[in-house]
Design an enzyme around this catalytic site. Structure first.
Site, short mmCIF file in Angstrom:
data_model
loop_
_atom_site.label_atom_id
_atom_site.label_comp_id
_atom_site.label_asym_id
_atom_site.label_seq_id
_atom_site.Cartn_x
_atom_site.Cartn_y
_atom_site.Cartn_z
N LYS A 9 56.59 100.84 41.35
CA LYS A 9 55.43 101.72 41.30
C LYS A 9 55.34 102.41 39.92
O LYS A 9 56.30 102.37 39.14
CB LYS A 9 55.53 102.74 42.44
N TYR A 49 47.57 99.77 51.77
CA TYR A 49 48.03 100.92 52.56
C TYR A 49 47.03 101.25 53.67
O TYR A 49 46.78 102.42 53.96
CB TYR A 49 48.26 102.12 51.64
N PHE A 57 46.61 112.71 53.09
CA PHE A 57 47.21 112.54 51.77
C PHE A 57 46.90 111.19 51.13
O PHE A 57 47.40 110.90 50.04
CB PHE A 57 48.73 112.78 51.83
N ARG A 85 64.68 96.04 51.88
CA ARG A 85 64.35 97.36 52.45
C ARG A 85 65.62 98.22 52.55
O ARG A 85 65.57 99.43 52.35
CB ARG A 85 63.72 97.23 53.84
N THR A 91 61.88 105.95 53.55
CA THR A 91 60.63 106.42 52.94
C THR A 91 60.75 107.89 52.51
O THR A 91 60.41 108.24 51.38
CB THR A 91 59.47 106.28 53.95
N ARG A 102 65.97 104.60 46.35
CA ARG A 102 65.31 105.90 46.55
C ARG A 102 66.32 107.02 46.68
O ARG A 102 66.10 108.14 46.18
CB ARG A 102 64.41 105.84 47.78
N ASN A 112 58.06 107.42 45.12
CA ASN A 112 59.36 106.93 45.54
C ASN A 112 59.69 105.57 44.96
O ASN A 112 60.45 104.80 45.54
CB ASN A 112 59.47 106.95 47.08
N HIS A 115 58.02 99.66 46.34
CA HIS A 115 57.51 99.16 47.63
C HIS A 115 58.22 97.87 47.97
O HIS A 115 58.44 97.03 47.09
CB HIS A 115 56.00 98.88 47.52
N GLU A 126 50.88 90.15 51.33
CA GLU A 126 50.96 90.91 50.08
C GLU A 126 51.10 89.99 48.87
O GLU A 126 50.50 90.25 47.81
CB GLU A 126 52.12 91.91 50.16
N1 UDP Z 1 53.74 108.12 51.52
C1 UDP Z 1 53.47 109.45 51.22
N2 UDP Z 1 53.67 110.40 52.18
C2 UDP Z 1 54.10 110.09 53.45
C3 UDP Z 1 54.36 108.73 53.75
C4 UDP Z 1 54.16 107.78 52.77
O1 UDP Z 1 53.06 109.76 50.11
O2 UDP Z 1 54.27 111.00 54.28
C5 UDP Z 1 53.55 107.09 50.48
C6 UDP Z 1 54.89 106.67 49.84
O3 UDP Z 1 54.65 106.35 48.49
C7 UDP Z 1 55.23 105.46 50.67
C8 UDP Z 1 53.85 104.83 50.85
O4 UDP Z 1 52.98 105.94 51.06
O5 UDP Z 1 56.13 104.60 50.01
C9 UDP Z 1 53.75 103.85 52.02
O6 UDP Z 1 54.23 104.47 53.19
P1 UDP Z 1 55.10 103.65 54.25
O7 UDP Z 1 55.16 104.48 55.48
O8 UDP Z 1 54.57 102.25 54.35
O9 UDP Z 1 56.56 103.67 53.58
P2 UDP Z 1 57.44 102.54 52.85
O10 UDP Z 1 57.20 101.25 53.57
O11 UDP Z 1 57.00 102.51 51.40
O12 UDP Z 1 58.86 103.03 52.97
MG MG Z 2 55.41 100.35 54.07
#
Ligand code: UDP
Ligand code: MG
Length: 134
Positions: A9, A49, A57, A85, A91, A102, A112, A115, A126
């Protein structure tokens, strides 16, 4: 062999962490099969997303994700989706364990760094999304 889609990112590139993050992926044994720098826009982020598009948000996620280029990668290896992952970490940055990307580098749940696709099916979608367009 499984494929996953990784995005470094904008904060990963701004903080010059790309090399260290890629090293962790390669150290674990995965192959970087393809990579490209992309400037994302709101339309592609609404697809990528879509599970968050209704969140209050979401505009902040867009602002963050368009703030600079991302490095999109196709990463290959056994159980690449689950395995990457694991090394990415949770997350919520407070939940991301030490030793994960992370856990060691992120100090925000939004910004964070990275992805990783959450299933083999999403990975193929994707990869199509980010690697079909030229
Ligand atoms: N995100 C955020 N606030 C939240 C949850 C997610 O800003 O409460 C952002 C964060 O950058 C995250 C992305 O949205 O990586 C996608 O969210 P997801 O739940 O898919 O998490 P990931 O798969 O990236 O762990
Ligand atoms: Mg995700």
């Amino acid at each position: 062999m499984e494929r996953t889609c990784i995005l470094l990112k904008p904060d990963a590139l701004k903080r010059r962490l790309a090399g260290r993050i890629i090293a962790r992926i390669e150290d674990k044994g995965y192959i970087i099969a393809d990579a490209r720098m992309l400037q994302l826009d709101e339309a592609v982020l609404r697809e990528h997303y879509s599970h968050l598009a209704d969140q209050s948000f979401f505009p902040d996620i867009v602002k963050y994700m368009v703030s600079g280029p991302v490095l999109a990668m196709i990463v290959e290896g056994e159980n690449a989706v689950e395995g990457t992952r694991k090394i990415i970490g949770a997350t919520r940055f407070e939940d991301a364990a030490a030793g994960t990307i992370r856990g060691d580098y992120a100090f925000s749940t939004r910004q964070n760094l990275i992805h990783g696709s959450d299933s083999a099916e999403s990975a193929e979608i994707e990869i199509g999304r980010f690697f079909a367009r030229r």
